[in-house]
Scaffold this active site. Structure first.
Site, PDB file in Angstrom:
ATOM      1  N   THR A  84       0.833  -1.207   0.000  1.00  0.00           N
ATOM      2  CA  THR A  84       0.000   0.000   0.000  1.00  0.00           C
ATOM      3  C   THR A  84       0.867   1.256   0.000  1.00  0.00           C
ATOM      4  OG1 THR A  84      -1.715  -1.203   1.187  1.00  0.00           O
ATOM      5  CG2 THR A  84      -1.865   1.190   1.234  1.00  0.00           C
ATOM      6  N   ASN A 163      -5.688  -9.163  -7.923  1.00  0.00           N
ATOM      7  CA  ASN A 163      -5.623  -9.970  -6.701  1.00  0.00           C
ATOM      8  C   ASN A 163      -6.888 -10.782  -6.448  1.00  0.00           C
ATOM      9  OD1 ASN A 163      -6.413  -7.124  -6.318  1.00  0.00           O
ATOM     10  ND2 ASN A 163      -6.971  -7.799  -4.264  1.00  0.00           N
ATOM     11  N   THR A 249      12.890   4.658  11.107  1.00  0.00           N
ATOM     12  CA  THR A 249      13.832   3.563  11.339  1.00  0.00           C
ATOM     13  C   THR A 249      13.399   2.329  10.552  1.00  0.00           C
ATOM     14  OG1 THR A 249      14.291   4.439  13.515  1.00  0.00           O
ATOM     15  CG2 THR A 249      14.918   2.139  13.143  1.00  0.00           C
ATOM     16  N   CYS A 340      -8.574  -7.008   2.378  1.00  0.00           N
ATOM     17  CA  CYS A 340      -8.677  -5.634   2.858  1.00  0.00           C
ATOM     18  C   CYS A 340     -10.110  -5.131   2.805  1.00  0.00           C
ATOM     19  CB  CYS A 340      -7.797  -4.720   2.014  1.00  0.00           C
ATOM     20  SG  CYS A 340      -6.364  -5.558   1.384  1.00  0.00           S
TER      21      CYS A 340
HETATM   22  C1  LIG Z   1      -2.603  -6.170  -5.622  1.00  0.00           C
HETATM   23  C2  LIG Z   1      -2.338  -5.663  -4.243  1.00  0.00           C
HETATM   24  N1  LIG Z   1      -1.818  -4.448  -4.084  1.00  0.00           N
HETATM   25  C3  LIG Z   1      -1.534  -3.952  -2.872  1.00  0.00           C
HETATM   26  C4  LIG Z   1      -1.791  -4.677  -1.734  1.00  0.00           C
HETATM   27  C5  LIG Z   1      -1.476  -4.094  -0.406  1.00  0.00           C
HETATM   28  O1  LIG Z   1      -0.326  -4.659   0.138  1.00  0.00           O
HETATM   29  P1  LIG Z   1       0.000  -4.518   1.704  1.00  0.00           P
HETATM   30  O2  LIG Z   1      -0.956  -5.388   2.411  1.00  0.00           O
HETATM   31  O3  LIG Z   1       1.404  -4.967   1.844  1.00  0.00           O
HETATM   32  O4  LIG Z   1      -0.145  -3.079   2.060  1.00  0.00           O
HETATM   33  C6  LIG Z   1      -2.353  -5.960  -1.850  1.00  0.00           C
HETATM   34  C7  LIG Z   1      -2.698  -6.760  -0.657  1.00  0.00           C
HETATM   35  O5  LIG Z   1      -3.704  -7.410  -0.603  1.00  0.00           O
HETATM   36  C8  LIG Z   1      -2.622  -6.464  -3.140  1.00  0.00           C
HETATM   37  O6  LIG Z   1      -3.157  -7.673  -3.320  1.00  0.00           O
END
Ligand SMILES: Cc1ncc(COP(=O)(O)O)c(C=O)c1O
Length: 393
Positions: A84, A163, A249, A340
């Site tokens: 993200t 995803n 950090t 998410c």
């Molecule tokens: C395609 C995609 N982008 C971004 C993310 C976000 O990654 P993170 O959970 O490391 O913030 C995800 C997580 O599900 C994802 O599948």
């Protein structure tokens, strides 16, 4: 639990994790590589004494490992807190640095991209155009070219693999189109990093993103690749870490775990690809035979689809909204959309974007090297039983 036959619950024999697109189990060798960073090698990498110098060199070695695996230079890799942050950094800072006023993306991007673009548009910083996609999630390249032609020097943000449905973007082709129209190209590669060999020198992409927890590494760590000729301004201020590009950090153990996980994936890729593709094909064919009317969301052919994802659209069911819950009770972890967004009740923005019938239950099964044929058989049996229950009891 109306439609679930309690006999099924009593016969739970195993716990099956088929939600590897949400996150993966850590590889034990990754944990082993990380442990010393929590015990003897705990120095702050910004400290100039020997404890700090040790962890500084550990980070730089990890950066070299990652860079080598992607055929880029270590100076092009910037560690972040995950996918993200890396997506936000690429989008916000390329717009800021290059004075971009037009962004091209799709309505089925991860929220880390889609929401970021919408926030920037609402703030009046950019205008967004959404490229057409077909019902399987493929980007309409003719429309993309039209948008690029009409809006030169755009930022294009299109994910490598979706995803939720797994459909792959032809990265090379899109990169070439972007080059032709002088566009900046960012691709969210969070779902494909560690699952395909990537030679970033070959691909005409300026920014790609990574999250270690998607390939048996730790959570809360990732990176942004920034092409050397496309340097951007920092996203997080407040420290000189990551060569003044990201204050804070460093997550030293996480960074070491990320590099180790990516190294293991690259070393064992062929074997795992073969194993996982076998499981996916097996499950797809078995479900087609066992459940009349089942269909699949997104592409499923190996050259068009991320091999770790199989998104099933089941036939109508008296308790369609209970399917995921019933699977969970039976010991099977899968997902209805991205992890998410699973807390929201709006359904998947990806399936909605594809025009999929939302009344029918869709479930994303996602696989890893740790899944076995036994687990897939168990899942197929339970799904077959669930979908043979016609009447509410
Ligand atoms: C395609 C995609 N982008 C971004 C993310 C976000 O990654 P993170 O959970 O490391 O913030 C995800 C997580 O599900 C994802 O599948």
């Amino acid at each position: 639990m109306k439609s679930l036959n309690l006999g099924l619950v009593n016969s739970i024999a195993m716990k099956v994790y088929l939600d590897n697109a949400a996150t993966t189990k850590m590889d034990e060798n990754v944990i082993k590589a990380m442990l010393p960073l929590y015990t003897e090698d705990f120095g702050n990498p910004s400290s100039i004494h020997s404890f700090g110098r040790k962890t500084r060199s550990v980070i730089e070695n990890a950066r070299k490992t990652v860079a080598k695996l992607l055929n880029v230079t270590p100076a092009e890799i910037f560690f972040t807190s995950g996918g993200t942050e890396a997506d936000n950094m690429a989008i916000c800072q390329s717009i800021d640095t290059f004075g971009i006023t037009h962004v091209i993306s799709s309505q089925i991007e991860h929220h880390a991209v889609e929401h970021t673009i919408k926030v920037l548009e609402k703030a009046g910083k950019i205008k967004a155009s959404w490229v057409n996609i077909d019902s399987k999630g493929n980007v309409d390249l003719t429309h993309l070219e039209e948008l690029l032609k009409n809006n030169p020097r755009s930022l294009v943000s299109l994910m490598h693999a979706n995803n939720e449905i797994g459909t792959l973007l032809p990265l090379k082709e899109v990169g070439e189109l972007c080059e032709k129209y002088n566009a900046i190209f960012h691709s969210d590669t969070v779902q494909t990093m560690g699952h395909y060999k990537m030679d970033l020198k070959e691909l005409k992409v300026h920014f790609v993103t990574c999250a270690a927890h998607k390939f048996h590494g730790p959570k809360g760590v990732g990176f942004l690749y920034i092409h050397h000729a496309h340097k951007i301004t920092p996203f997080i201020h407040g420290g000189a870490q990551e060569r003044n590009m990201r204050g804070g950090t460093e997550n030293v153990a996480g960074i070491v775990g990320l590099a180790k996980a990516l190294e293991i994936c690259n070393n064992e890729m062929e074997e795992h690809q073969k194993h996982i593709m076998g499981l996916k094909d097996y499950m797809k064919n078995a479900l087609l035979n066992a459940i009349p009317g089942i269909e699949f969301n997104g592409e499923t052919a190996h050259d068009k689809s991320l091999y770790t994802v199989l998104n099933c659209r089941f036939p109508n069911h008296p308790d369609a909204e209970m399917v995921l819950f019933n699977l969970d009770i039976l010991g099977i972890a899968a997902s209805g959309g991205s992890a998410c967004s699973s807390g929201s009740n709006q359904g998947s923005h990806v399936l909605r974007g594809l025009g999929i019938e939302m009344e029918r239950p869709s479930v994303r099964f996602s696989f890893s090297k740790y899944n076995t044929k036994e687990e897939i058989d168990f899942t197929i049996n339970k799904l077959t039983e669930l979908f043979s229950v016609k009447e509410k009891v």
